[in-house]
Structures are given as structure tokens and as C-alpha cells.
Design a protein around this motif. Structure first.
Motif, mmCIF file in Angstrom:
data_model
loop_
_atom_site.group_PDB
_atom_site.id
_atom_site.type_symbol
_atom_site.label_atom_id
_atom_site.label_comp_id
_atom_site.label_asym_id
_atom_site.label_seq_id
_atom_site.Cartn_x
_atom_site.Cartn_y
_atom_site.Cartn_z
ATOM 1 N N ARG A 1 -7.555 -6.328 12.840
ATOM 2 C CA ARG A 1 -6.977 -5.436 11.834
ATOM 3 C C ARG A 1 -7.508 -4.033 12.117
ATOM 4 O O ARG A 1 -8.703 -3.851 12.315
ATOM 5 N N SER A 2 -6.619 -3.050 12.116
ATOM 6 C CA SER A 2 -7.012 -1.710 12.537
ATOM 7 C C SER A 2 -6.742 -0.631 11.497
ATOM 8 O O SER A 2 -7.346 0.438 11.554
ATOM 9 N N ALA A 3 -5.843 -0.884 10.554
ATOM 10 C CA ALA A 3 -5.439 0.154 9.595
ATOM 11 C C ALA A 3 -6.104 -0.103 8.246
ATOM 12 O O ALA A 3 -5.462 -0.486 7.264
ATOM 13 N N PHE A 4 -7.420 0.117 8.207
ATOM 14 C CA PHE A 4 -8.175 -0.228 7.009
ATOM 15 C C PHE A 4 -7.806 0.649 5.809
ATOM 16 O O PHE A 4 -7.948 0.225 4.658
ATOM 17 N N LEU A 5 -7.360 1.863 6.067
ATOM 18 C CA LEU A 5 -6.960 2.739 4.968
ATOM 19 C C LEU A 5 -5.756 2.159 4.235
ATOM 20 O O LEU A 5 -5.651 2.278 3.006
ATOM 21 N N LEU A 6 -4.845 1.507 4.963
ATOM 22 C CA LEU A 6 -3.704 0.863 4.323
ATOM 23 C C LEU A 6 -4.159 -0.290 3.439
ATOM 24 O O LEU A 6 -3.636 -0.484 2.339
ATOM 25 N N ASP A 7 -5.133 -1.051 3.910
ATOM 26 C CA ASP A 7 -5.665 -2.145 3.103
ATOM 27 C C ASP A 7 -6.326 -1.610 1.835
ATOM 28 O O ASP A 7 -6.180 -2.176 0.750
ATOM 29 N N ALA A 8 -7.073 -0.503 1.979
ATOM 30 C CA ALA A 8 -7.737 0.100 0.815
ATOM 31 C C ALA A 8 -6.708 0.588 -0.202
ATOM 32 O O ALA A 8 -6.881 0.433 -1.413
ATOM 33 N N ALA A 9 -5.619 1.176 0.292
ATOM 34 C CA ALA A 9 -4.561 1.643 -0.607
ATOM 35 C C ALA A 9 -3.938 0.476 -1.354
ATOM 36 O O ALA A 9 -3.627 0.572 -2.546
ATOM 37 N N GLN A 10 -3.749 -0.660 -0.653
ATOM 38 C CA GLN A 10 -3.168 -1.821 -1.310
ATOM 39 C C GLN A 10 -4.094 -2.388 -2.369
ATOM 40 O O GLN A 10 -3.639 -2.900 -3.398
ATOM 41 N N GLY B 1 0.785 -1.226 0.000
ATOM 42 C CA GLY B 1 0.000 0.000 0.000
ATOM 43 C C GLY B 1 0.816 1.275 0.000
ATOM 44 O O GLY B 1 0.262 2.359 -0.187
ATOM 45 N N LEU B 2 2.129 1.176 0.195
ATOM 46 C CA LEU B 2 2.947 2.390 0.263
ATOM 47 C C LEU B 2 2.955 3.122 -1.070
ATOM 48 O O LEU B 2 2.794 4.350 -1.113
ATOM 49 N N GLU B 3 3.144 2.395 -2.156
ATOM 50 C CA GLU B 3 3.203 3.055 -3.462
ATOM 51 C C GLU B 3 1.873 3.723 -3.808
ATOM 52 O O GLU B 3 1.830 4.842 -4.313
ATOM 53 N N SER B 4 0.757 3.051 -3.522
ATOM 54 C CA SER B 4 -0.557 3.653 -3.755
ATOM 55 C C SER B 4 -0.757 4.877 -2.878
ATOM 56 O O SER B 4 -1.311 5.890 -3.326
ATOM 57 N N SER B 5 -0.311 4.790 -1.634
ATOM 58 C CA SER B 5 -0.459 5.928 -0.720
ATOM 59 C C SER B 5 0.320 7.140 -1.206
ATOM 60 O O SER B 5 -0.143 8.280 -1.108
ATOM 61 N N SER C 1 1.295 3.087 11.891
ATOM 62 C CA SER C 1 0.025 2.385 11.703
ATOM 63 C C SER C 1 0.244 0.986 11.146
ATOM 64 O O SER C 1 -0.410 0.020 11.563
ATOM 65 N N TYR C 2 1.167 0.888 10.204
ATOM 66 C CA TYR C 2 1.475 -0.402 9.580
ATOM 67 C C TYR C 2 2.006 -1.397 10.612
ATOM 68 O O TYR C 2 1.561 -2.551 10.664
ATOM 69 N N LEU C 3 2.923 -0.953 11.445
ATOM 70 C CA LEU C 3 3.490 -1.841 12.457
ATOM 71 C C LEU C 3 2.472 -2.166 13.553
ATOM 72 O O LEU C 3 2.443 -3.294 14.064
ATOM 73 N N GLN C 4 1.629 -1.201 13.900
ATOM 74 C CA GLN C 4 0.593 -1.472 14.886
ATOM 75 C C GLN C 4 -0.377 -2.533 14.367
ATOM 76 O O GLN C 4 -0.786 -3.440 15.107
ATOM 77 N N THR D 1 1.132 7.641 -4.453
ATOM 78 C CA THR D 1 0.521 8.039 -5.723
ATOM 79 C C THR D 1 -0.723 8.887 -5.510
ATOM 80 O O THR D 1 -0.945 9.889 -6.205
ATOM 81 N N PHE D 2 -1.559 8.519 -4.540
ATOM 82 C CA PHE D 2 -2.830 9.194 -4.338
ATOM 83 C C PHE D 2 -2.775 10.275 -3.256
ATOM 84 O O PHE D 2 -3.809 10.790 -2.838
ATOM 85 N N GLY D 3 -1.575 10.615 -2.809
ATOM 86 C CA GLY D 3 -1.422 11.752 -1.908
ATOM 87 C C GLY D 3 -1.727 11.479 -0.453
ATOM 88 O O GLY D 3 -1.861 12.429 0.329
ATOM 89 N N LEU D 4 -1.826 10.212 -0.058
ATOM 90 C CA LEU D 4 -2.035 9.907 1.357
ATOM 91 C C LEU D 4 -0.752 10.133 2.153
ATOM 92 O O LEU D 4 -0.803 10.368 3.363
ATOM 93 N N ILE D 5 0.389 10.029 1.469
ATOM 94 C CA ILE D 5 1.686 10.311 2.088
ATOM 95 C C ILE D 5 2.382 11.360 1.238
ATOM 96 O O ILE D 5 2.684 11.120 0.064
ATOM 97 N N THR D 6 2.611 12.529 1.828
ATOM 98 C CA THR D 6 3.258 13.609 1.072
ATOM 99 C C THR D 6 4.459 14.192 1.814
ATOM 100 O O THR D 6 5.254 14.910 1.216
ATOM 101 N N THR D 7 4.585 13.906 3.100
ATOM 102 C CA THR D 7 5.663 14.494 3.896
ATOM 103 C C THR D 7 6.353 13.397 4.716
ATOM 104 O O THR D 7 5.789 12.311 4.915
ATOM 105 N N PRO D 8 7.558 13.662 5.228
ATOM 106 C CA PRO D 8 8.208 12.694 6.114
ATOM 107 C C PRO D 8 7.363 12.350 7.337
ATOM 108 O O PRO D 8 7.368 11.211 7.802
#
Length: 230
Positions: free
Chosen positions: A208-217, A31-35, A53-56, A37-44
Motif C-alpha cells: 500500500r503506497s497512498a497512505f494519505l488516501l487511507d487517512a482521508a477515508q 476518501g474522495l469526499e473527505s479529501s 495515486s488511487y489507481l497506483q 471536504t478538507f481541501g486535499l483536492i481543490t482543482t482538476p
């Protein structure tokens, strides 16, 4: 003699967590690449939040399965229930497929490393049950059989997940190598908290708690992938 054996045990552990071992995890950004690409991750800061969230989620969803599996063999009656439960909770097609691919590769590699452990019986069990050899389960079964302790397994598992995420961020050009290694160093401090939160929890308590990561994947297969471009 005991010191020598302990050092060799540690050296083998270092080898197994080496990113050069071709299990297939290198090929997945989870899900990192999708995140990106779609602007979910833009800063450090966004990346730090993503990694946390991923590790949790890895802690709450995967470590309980490791806890339960470690005390069993593939022939234990309860293990079939665990394998079926794990198979059912992997709802993202790319993660489901990737888990099976990594599991097969892991068993193939460890069978060559530890022929005396007869790890092929694990492979045969999954084939007979027609369940993919999901990585989390066979990772645990195989390493328990060759003599690693539960706490070593869990720390190794989190290390591999974190390393692969940061390797993907570096390959995508979001981080430089030095920044990536600094982040990895910093996040080891988080491991203790995640491991402590899952002590004694079995597979029936996995969440499972980080559903946004699953959606990005889920969206990963529909984007123009840059993961392996120079």
C-alpha cells in the motif's frame, strides 16, 4: 459459432461492469469526499493526481492478490493464507466493512446469474472460516469459475474502481458528467502501465503506497456527507 460465443462473452462482461449492478460500490467514495471536504483536492489537477495515486495503490495492493487468487479455489490450502493476509491488511474500518458488504452482494448476484457454477460454496467457505468475503477475493474466485480470463478480470477491476471514483466526483458536484467521462477515457491509457507493473506479482508482494488516501477515508464517517444529496 465461435464469433457468436465471443460476442456473448463480451456482452456478459459489459453487463458485469455496468454501474447499475447493485454491489454497493456506488455508496463509497474511498476518501474522495473527505479529501474534497478538507481541501486535499481543490482543482482538476488535484483530482487527476488523486485518481492516479488511487489507481497506483489499487495496482500494487490489489492486483497481486488477484494474481494469486485466480489460480486457486476456496478449497486450496494456500487460499486460506491469502484470505487471512488480505483481511489483516485492511486497516481502515469503513473500507473493511465496505469490502465485506460488496463481496456478499457480488456473490449473491453472480449466484443468480450463473447458478450452474455453484458459487454458494465460496460463500459457505468464508462463513465457516469467519472471514468477511472481501470483494477483491470473491470477485476473482467467482469470475475465474464462470470462465473469464485473468487479464479480463484485472482490466475490469481497474475500470470499476475508476468509474466509481468519477461517479462520486460527479455526484458531489466537483465535476460535470462530460468532464467525468473525458477523464475516464484519458485514464484508460494509465491502465496498461499499472497492469504491466504487476505482472507475475503474488500476494506476498502486495504493498500500500497512498497512505494519505487511507487517512482521508478514516475521516469519512466524521464529516457531513453530501454524496447522495441532490
Amino acid at each position: 459459432m465461435r464469433l457468436y460465443i465471443a460476442r456473448m462473452h463480451f456482452a456478459r462482461l459489459l453487463h458485469l461492469v455496468d454501474s447499475a449492478i447493485p454491489t454497493g460500490s456506488f455508496a463509497y467514495s474511498y476518501g474522495l469526499e473527505s479529501s474534497l471536504t478538507f481541501g486535499l483536492i481543490t482543482t482538476p489537477s488535484d483530482l487527476r493526481n488523486h485518481l492516479y495515486s488511487y489507481l497506483q495503490q489499487a495496482g500494487s495492493a490489489e492486483l497481486p492478490f488477484i494474481n494469486s487468487t485466480f489460480h486457486l479455489t476456496e478449497k486450496s490450502p494456500e487460499f486460506q493464507t491469502i484470505a487471512e493476509e488480505y483481511d489483516a491488511q485492511l486497516l481502515v474500518p469503513s473500507l473493511y466493512k465496505g469490502s465485506g458488504v460488496q463481496g456478499r452482494n457480488w456473490l449473491k448476484l453472480l449466484t443468480t446469474f450463473y447458478p450452474e457454477a455453484a458459487l454458494e460454496t465460496i460463500t459457505k467457505w468464508f462463513e465457516t472460516q469467519e472471514i468477511p468475503p472481501h470483494f477483491t477475493l470473491v470477485f476473482t474466485l467467482a469470475l475465474q469459475r464462470v470462465g473469464f480470463a485473468l487479464e479480463e478480470l484485472k482490466a475490469m477491476y481497474l475500470h470499476m474502481l475508476l468509474r466509481d471514483q468519477l461517479s462520486a466526483a460527479i455526484r458531489l458536484g466537483f465535476l460535470g458528467p462530460l468532464e467525468g467521462h473525458q477523464l475516464q477515457h484519458d485514464f484508460y491509457a494509465v491502465f496498461e502501465h499499472i497492469l504491466a507493473a504487476q505482472v507475475g506479482k503474488g500476494y506476498s508482494q502486495a504493498t500500500r503506497s497512498a497512505f494519505l488516501l487511507d487517512a482521508a477515508q478514516v475521516l469519512h464517517e466524521d464529516i457531513y456527507s453530501k454524496l447522495f444529496q441532490n
